[in-house]
Structures are given as structure tokens and as C-alpha cells.
Design a protein around this motif. Structure first.
Motif, PDB file in Angstrom:
ATOM      1  N   ARG A   1       0.832  -1.204   0.000  1.00 58.27           N
ATOM      2  CA  ARG A   1       0.000   0.000   0.000  1.00 58.27           C
ATOM      3  C   ARG A   1       0.864   1.250   0.000  1.00 58.27           C
ATOM      4  N   LYS A   2       1.966   1.203   0.763  1.00 61.10           N
ATOM      5  CA  LYS A   2       2.861   2.363   0.821  1.00 61.10           C
ATOM      6  C   LYS A   2       3.420   2.655  -0.565  1.00 61.10           C
ATOM      7  N   TYR A   3       3.838   1.604  -1.281  1.00 56.79           N
ATOM      8  CA  TYR A   3       4.406   1.809  -2.600  1.00 56.79           C
ATOM      9  C   TYR A   3       3.348   2.211  -3.616  1.00 56.79           C
ATOM     10  N   ILE A   4       2.149   1.669  -3.468  1.00 58.39           N
ATOM     11  CA  ILE A   4       1.077   2.073  -4.362  1.00 58.39           C
ATOM     12  C   ILE A   4       0.767   3.541  -4.111  1.00 58.39           C
TER      13      ILE A   4
ATOM     14  N   PRO B   1       1.151  -5.891 -10.357  1.00 55.02           N
ATOM     15  CA  PRO B   1       0.596  -6.633 -11.494  1.00 55.02           C
ATOM     16  C   PRO B   1      -0.046  -5.712 -12.522  1.00 55.02           C
ATOM     17  N   GLY B   2      -0.029  -6.153 -13.773  1.00 53.68           N
ATOM     18  CA  GLY B   2      -0.805  -5.563 -14.847  1.00 53.68           C
ATOM     19  C   GLY B   2      -0.680  -4.080 -15.093  1.00 53.68           C
ATOM     20  N   CYS B   3      -1.803  -3.509 -15.524  1.00 50.54           N
ATOM     21  CA  CYS B   3      -1.901  -2.100 -15.895  1.00 50.54           C
ATOM     22  C   CYS B   3      -2.064  -1.256 -14.642  1.00 50.54           C
ATOM     23  N   VAL B   4      -1.201  -0.265 -14.470  1.00 49.66           N
ATOM     24  CA  VAL B   4      -1.296   0.620 -13.309  1.00 49.66           C
ATOM     25  C   VAL B   4      -1.524   2.051 -13.779  1.00 49.66           C
ATOM     26  N   MET B   5      -2.099   2.851 -12.866  1.00 47.70           N
ATOM     27  CA  MET B   5      -2.328   4.273 -13.115  1.00 47.70           C
ATOM     28  C   MET B   5      -1.843   5.054 -11.906  1.00 47.70           C
ATOM     29  N   THR B   6      -1.403   6.279 -12.143  1.00 47.42           N
ATOM     30  CA  THR B   6      -1.146   7.213 -11.057  1.00 47.42           C
ATOM     31  C   THR B   6      -2.441   7.987 -10.834  1.00 47.42           C
ATOM     32  N   PHE B   7      -2.407   8.986  -9.954  1.00 50.40           N
ATOM     33  CA  PHE B   7      -3.564   9.865  -9.799  1.00 50.40           C
ATOM     34  C   PHE B   7      -3.629  10.750 -11.035  1.00 50.40           C
ATOM     35  N   ALA B   8      -4.237  10.241 -12.082  1.00 53.09           N
ATOM     36  CA  ALA B   8      -4.278  10.907 -13.379  1.00 53.09           C
ATOM     37  C   ALA B   8      -5.499  11.811 -13.458  1.00 53.09           C
TER      38      ALA B   8
ATOM     39  N   LEU C   1       0.202   2.959 -17.528  1.00 56.28           N
ATOM     40  CA  LEU C   1       1.481   3.625 -17.332  1.00 56.28           C
ATOM     41  C   LEU C   1       2.604   2.759 -17.894  1.00 56.28           C
ATOM     42  N   ILE C   2       3.470   3.357 -18.709  1.00 56.65           N
ATOM     43  CA  ILE C   2       4.630   2.651 -19.266  1.00 56.65           C
ATOM     44  C   ILE C   2       5.852   2.905 -18.394  1.00 56.65           C
ATOM     45  N   GLU C   3       6.026   4.185 -17.989  1.00 61.91           N
ATOM     46  CA  GLU C   3       7.131   4.543 -17.117  1.00 61.91           C
ATOM     47  C   GLU C   3       6.867   5.894 -16.477  1.00 61.91           C
ATOM     48  N   PHE C   4       7.540   6.141 -15.370  1.00 61.44           N
ATOM     49  CA  PHE C   4       7.454   7.450 -14.718  1.00 61.44           C
ATOM     50  C   PHE C   4       8.715   7.697 -13.913  1.00 61.44           C
TER      51      PHE C   4
END
Length: 142
Positions: A3-6, A125-132, A88-91
Motif C-alpha cells: 500500500r505504501k508503494y502504491i 501486477p498488470g496495468c497501473v495508473m497514477t492519480f491521473a 502507465l509505461i514509465e514514470f
């Protein structure tokens, strides 16, 4: 711990420059004013460009809260993100939260998405998003 890393991934919203690449001439910008108790304390800006289905997002936030003209809290954040198909591909993100410096980066891997910070790598896992905030599909995420 995940959770911290998310949460850190979610914070990822600014970095110093776009990678060297030709992007579309049109850049969409969003400039949000940030308030605390009806007092403006800063802003959060997004710049979005797209080329061949890849979206480049540059984000910058700056907040300063003062009490009787004395700074009580400062926050500066820079983030650069690349997206494809709403994933997200990279950040790369750098944050200074009242003197605490945080640097987090991540990239898509064959198995999912790897986030790197001073605490070490975390695989998601899988597809992730930031606070977009700039992406209405963000509202449909669990």
C-alpha cells in the motif's frame, strides 16, 4: 507494505524533462489552483502531448502554507510519465515535502510494473495508473 508503494506510485505526478523524442505540436495543459480552507496555497499543472498512441505527461505541483507570513509547510513535486492504452509505461517523480526528499520511478516489465525507490523495488501486477486527474478514466479505477 505494498500500500505504501502504491501510494508512492499515486503521488507520482512530475520530473525535470520529457525524454528526447518528437511529440505532437499540440500540448494540452491543465492548471489547477490548490486550496486549503478557502485559502489558495499553490497550483498543480499538467501538460499532455501524444505521439503514435503514446501519451507523455509532465506534472508539476507547488504548495506553500503560511501562518502569519511564516511558512508552515512547503511541497514541490515534479513528475514525468509515459502512457499507452491508459496504462502507465514509465514514470520518474521527485518530491520535496517540507524538506523530506522522495524520488520514485517505475517502468512496465514483462510481468507487470516495477516501482523503484530508496526502500527497494516493488513489482505490481498488470496495468497501473497514477492519480491521473487529467484522465476521466481515472474515476473508474478501483
Amino acid at each position: 507494505m505494498k500500500r505504501k508503494y502504491i501510494g508512492m506510485l499515486a503521488i507520482a505526478v512530475l520530473t525535470y524533462a520529457f525524454p528526447t523524442q518528437t511529440w505532437a505540436n499540440e500540448v494540452t495543459s491543465y492548471d489547477f489552483d490548490v486550496y486549503l480552507n478557502n485559502k489558495k496555497i499553490g497550483n498543480h499543472i499538467f501538460e499532455i502531448a501524444e505521439n503514435n498512441g503514446v501519451r507523455q505527461v509532465l506534472s508539476e505541483a507547488s504548495f506553500k502554507y503560511s501562518i502569519l507570513f511564516i511558512p508552515a509547510y512547503r511541497y514541490e513535486h515534479r513528475n514525468s510519465e509515459r502512457w499507452s492504452d491508459n496504462c502507465l509505461i514509465e514514470f520518474d517523480a521527485k518530491t520535496n515535502a517540507n524538506g523530506e526528499r522522495i524520488q520514485v520511478s517505475g517502468e512496465k516489465t514483462g510481468a507487470g510494473f516495477r516501482v523503484a525507490s530508496k526502500e527497494g523495488p516493488v513489482d505490481l501486477p498488470g496495468c497501473v495508473m497514477t492519480f491521473a486527474y487529467w484522465n476521466p478514466d481515472f474515476l473508474d479505477q478501483p
